[in-house]
Design a protein around this motif. Structure first.
Motif, PDB file in Angstrom:
ATOM      1  N   TYR A 162      16.106   7.596   0.229  1.00 15.77           N
ATOM      2  CA  TYR A 162      15.147   6.633  -0.317  1.00 15.77           C
ATOM      3  C   TYR A 162      14.485   5.793   0.775  1.00 15.77           C
ATOM      4  O   TYR A 162      13.258   5.597   0.759  1.00 15.77           O
ATOM      5  N   GLU A 194      10.362   5.208   1.741  1.00 10.63           N
ATOM      6  CA  GLU A 194       9.685   3.906   1.821  1.00 10.63           C
ATOM      7  C   GLU A 194       8.972   3.734   3.160  1.00 10.63           C
ATOM      8  O   GLU A 194       7.917   3.087   3.226  1.00 10.63           O
ATOM      9  N   TYR A 251       5.995   5.011   0.100  1.00  2.57           N
ATOM     10  CA  TYR A 251       6.306   5.314  -1.285  1.00  2.57           C
ATOM     11  C   TYR A 251       7.620   4.670  -1.698  1.00  2.57           C
ATOM     12  O   TYR A 251       8.386   4.195  -0.869  1.00  2.57           O
ATOM     13  N   LYS A 252       7.881   4.698  -3.003  1.00 10.09           N
ATOM     14  CA  LYS A 252       9.162   4.248  -3.531  1.00 10.09           C
ATOM     15  C   LYS A 252       9.564   5.172  -4.673  1.00 10.09           C
ATOM     16  O   LYS A 252       8.734   5.513  -5.518  1.00 10.09           O
ATOM     17  N   LYS A 306       4.115   2.224  -2.588  1.00  8.57           N
ATOM     18  CA  LYS A 306       4.849   0.981  -2.325  1.00  8.57           C
ATOM     19  C   LYS A 306       3.966  -0.253  -2.437  1.00  8.57           C
ATOM     20  O   LYS A 306       4.329  -1.250  -3.071  1.00  8.57           O
ATOM     21  N   TRP A 329       2.859  -0.872  -6.031  1.00 12.15           N
ATOM     22  CA  TRP A 329       4.036  -1.268  -6.800  1.00 12.15           C
ATOM     23  C   TRP A 329       4.358  -2.751  -6.587  1.00 12.15           C
ATOM     24  O   TRP A 329       4.595  -3.489  -7.543  1.00 12.15           O
ATOM     25  N   GLU A 330       4.324  -3.181  -5.348  1.00 10.17           N
ATOM     26  CA  GLU A 330       4.672  -4.573  -5.037  1.00 10.17           C
ATOM     27  C   GLU A 330       3.611  -5.558  -5.514  1.00 10.17           C
ATOM     28  O   GLU A 330       3.879  -6.764  -5.585  1.00 10.17           O
ATOM     29  N   GLU A 338      11.236   0.212 -13.712  1.00  8.95           N
ATOM     30  CA  GLU A 338      12.306   0.858 -12.948  1.00  8.95           C
ATOM     31  C   GLU A 338      13.532   1.102 -13.824  1.00  8.95           C
ATOM     32  O   GLU A 338      14.135   2.184 -13.769  1.00  8.95           O
TER      33      GLU A 338
END
Length: 344
Positions: free
Chosen positions: A144, A148, A152-153, A257, A260-261, A272
């Motif tokens: 993971y 990142e 990406y996440k 990422k 998303w943030e 999530e």
């Protein structure tokens, strides 16, 4: 009259401007009142390459339904399957740009992070319980963070499934039967290398292009999980289905990422948590579909055979060795996954 310009037609022009202003005001009012009307103000697009009825389609739809029940009025997940938002590689780019919120890549992840080629190694994952342990002890702590670093996440790990081979030439019992076969593969380096090692002539191709390639004879065959084979209607243009179970491919619920943030924390929490909750549903659905679809394939006229899996395993040593040599820590990753497969 002919030749009359806008100035000479001033009354009509003023009338047109009034209509335009009225339409603009109506649109502004509708947008402003959207939350009050209980309509979604922000659409969160979920793109995938699966056709209707595929595991991707069923999984993403279940996620959207569950998430939308909890999101309230300001956000809504909308699912776009059948490559409507582009192929896997295109959607990965759109995730980074914030043009798509979620995607469901599988094999293509090895093109983003080399270590994800681990899940292209043949006969590595025994079953879904084994995969759950791999997620907890290998994917989350080690892979993971690498994703990142690429922007990406991963929110959750779902499934593409155990892969089988179809073709129009002959049943595939051993690697020797693949000799010279024009075989479509996903765009993953290690899948191509594996089938080259087995003697086939593999060609990467987007899933949306495969049916026509099989129908026209550009490709002799392809390899996919049963549910992808059936939902893509490959049984209509393929004669033989060989149960090789050569690779188990996870599918990853991926977001960009940065985008998303930018979402509110409470929205991220809902999305999530829901993505992870859906994993059990995905596994249960996949197992059920695997059982049901063999009968459907046979009814469609396909000749089905059980391949000699040990012959394929014996032919796979060079792939493991190359992964160890070319991917930093590759041998250690393989050993850890194999050890997790020995646990009860």
């Amino acid at each position: 009259m002919p030749g009359q310009n806008a100035y000479n037609n001033k009354p009509a022009l003023e009338h047109s401007m009034k209509i335009t202003k009225t339409a603009f005001a109506s649109t502004f009012l509708a947008v402003s009142l959207t939350p009050a009307l209980g309509m979604a103000q922000t659409e969160l697009q979920f793109g995938h390459v699966g056709n209707p009825g595929s595991l991707f389609d069923v999984s993403a739809t279940e996620f959207a339904e569950r998430a939308n029940e909890r999101l309230g009025d300001d956000y809504e997940v909308e699912v776009y399957g059948s490559s409507q938002l582009g192929g896997d590689e295109s959607m990965m780019q759109k995730l980074k740009l914030g043009q798509v919120t979620f995607s469901l890549p599988s094999t293509v992840m090895s093109s983003v992070v080399d270590e994800f080629g681990l899940f292209e190694m043949p006969y590595l994952i025994k079953d879904r319980e084994h995969m759950k342990r791999v997620i907890d002890e290998v994917l989350e702590p080690d892979l993971y963070p690498l994703v990142e670093e690429e922007g990406y996440k991963i929110l959750a790990v779902w499934e593409n499934g155990f892969r089988q081979i179809t073709n129009n030439e002959r049943p595939i019992n051993t690697p020797e039967d693949l000799d010279g076969l024009k075989l479509r593969t996903p765009k993953g380096t290690w899948r191509v290398r594996m089938f080259e090692e087995y003697g086939a002539n593999p060609s990467p191709m987007a899933l949306s292009e495969v049916f026509t390639a099989l129908q026209t004879g550009t490709m002799d065959g392809q390899e996919n999980p049963l549910v992808q084979i059936y939902s893509q209607k490959f049984q209509e243009v393929q004669d033989y289905l060989s149960m090789t179970n050569h690779v188990y491919t996870p599918a990853y619920v991926v977001v960009g990422k940065d985008h998303w943030e930018s979402l509110p924390e409470d929205v991220r929490d809902v999305l999530e948590e829901t993505a992870q909750e859906v994993q059990d549903f995905v596994y249960e659905t996949a197992a059920k579909q695997d059982e049901e679809l063999l009968g459907e394939m046979e009814a469609a006229g396909m000749e089905i055979n059980e391949a000699d899996q040990q012959a394929f395993i014996d032919a796979s040593d060079p792939i493991y060795k190359r992964f160890d040599e070319e991917v930093e820590g590759g041998g250690d990753l393989i050993d850890r996954v194999l050890e997790l497969g020995e646990e009860e």
